[in-house]
Write an enzyme that holds these catalytic residues in place. Sequence first.
Site, PDB file in Angstrom:
ATOM      1  N   LYS A  17       0.573  -1.307   0.454  1.00 29.08           N
ATOM      2  CA  LYS A  17       0.184   0.167  -0.410  1.00 29.08           C
ATOM      3  C   LYS A  17       0.910   1.176  -0.151  1.00 29.08           C
ATOM      4  O   LYS A  17       2.213   1.268   0.337  1.00 29.08           O
ATOM      5  CB  LYS A  17      -1.071  -0.168   1.524  1.00 29.08           C
ATOM      6  N   ARG A  51     -10.134 -11.713   2.221  1.00 37.30           N
ATOM      7  CA  ARG A  51     -10.787 -12.734   2.092  1.00 37.30           C
ATOM      8  C   ARG A  51     -10.331 -14.623   2.006  1.00 37.30           C
ATOM      9  O   ARG A  51     -11.135 -15.095   2.082  1.00 37.30           O
ATOM     10  CB  ARG A  51     -11.762 -12.261   0.377  1.00 37.30           C
TER      11      ARG A  51
END
Length: 499
Positions: free
Chosen positions: A274, A348
């Site tokens: 990020k 996920r």
Amino acid sequence: MKIAIADISMPKAGVLVVGVLAEKGLTPSARAADKACGGLVRRALRSGRFTGEKGQWLEILAPGKLRVARLVLAGLGKLEKLEPASFEAVGGDAVRRYATSGETDLFLAADAIPKSPVDAGEAAARLAYGARLGSYRFDKYRTKQKPDEKPSLSSVTVLAEDSVNAKKLYKPLAAIADGVFLTRDLVSEPANILYPATLADECRKLTKLGVQVEVLGVAEMTKLGMGALLGVGQGSARESKLVVMRWNGGKAGIAPVAFVGKGVCFDTGGISIKPAGGMEEMKWDMAGAGAVIGAMAALAGRKAAANVIGVVGLVENMPSGTAQRPGDVVKSMSGQTIEVLNTDAEGRLVLADAMWYTQQRFRPQFMVDLATLTGAIIISLGHEHAGLFSNNDELSERLTAAGKGEGEPLWRMPMGDAYDRSLKSPIADMQNIAGPGAGAGSITAAQFLQRFVNNVPWAHLDIAGTAWSKADKPTVPKGATAFGVRLLDRLVRDHYEGA
Ligand code: BES
Ligand code: MN
Ligand code: ZN
């Protein structure tokens, strides 16, 4: 902060808050205070703009013959619109207004308001609950505070007509507030202090409430074949953990309800790293797990008559020489293989194995997962609603109603095969992000999760927009909100207890 409930009497020091209804409708306690100070309340109401609307406040300093330092009028709004939350808001706002005021004692009058839709005992309990929730602070790392920034308020007393009854009503609420505080503490904690092992230790502390806690490490998860979860954690120096919490407050033999939380203790993005700006926020990427842990504490704390499982997958997503690479293929516990195209779509992967494990082992009535899963849900819903994704209308309606009732609103989002198809991988059973141009990032993430749901009613709450707040609300000071704790507790209370 000490929160107490006592029988009504005129306090002799500190701050006294009395309610005023819309259009200057004095409650009995406001009238009593007015009388005791020779009509100062009515005089004050003649000047200024205070009318008793919801959220209005008016402070009278040194109110004549009254011995309190400040007499404060709190607007309650229209009588017919009063609800439990109105009193929570007054309690929370009052505490935050006077937290650093220099005052040490706050008194909140909860008298019987004639024709109120909220009875006096409930109003008193909700004032106490709101005061407790609004008093939350995360101050443990402040070693220096200017005198005028230091909290001065140390005690809140709700003055009730029938304190015995009000205390009885407050007791379960106090347990829920304890759960909310636990979650806020965990979510606020930085990642050098809170990592999978230390977060698992925090879970273990729930044993003192009667929760059974098991902690699985890498060895156990490897045996179970949890390649998806383990792949996320493999770049970190901190060992991944999976924690199973069980509260058996219901009848033996009744299938449990199950809550599963994303516990990414820090999300750098991994090799798909990020940008630096704002990355510190990713310490709260374990807020789903935090909410599950707090909900277990709330349910056990109030001895809920239900069987509840809480499972949290705890990892740290780091780039390193051992980190998983974009393009790696991992095998999940379900047997399905996943091409990891973006290591930043890690939540996920963690949930895929945590959810599969939960269903296989516990055969729950239903399963709800909570996760700070996608930035895209903030684009869709901002910070007002969490996203709700589900394969079951009844569960969705129950969750939506619980959220509405607790000030943790949900908005249901669509799902469908067309979205699911965007997860097709050229070399594995699926890829962990949708193909180019798919859009709908929160929905495709939910579709990914659904591939690990096995014929059980399931709902996914994407709390990326609601887990952390930049603005104070009456019962939710800015910072970690503990979104989900009240909602899950309410869901259990309204539908799965006692039966
Ligand atoms: N933890 C983030 C989602 C998130 C973003 C939470 C902002 C709170 C605030 C999640 O792991 C993530 O990085 N998601 C990616 C998915 C993308 C790579 C498909 C995202 O939302 O950008
Ligand atoms: Mn991520
Ligand atoms: Zn994440």
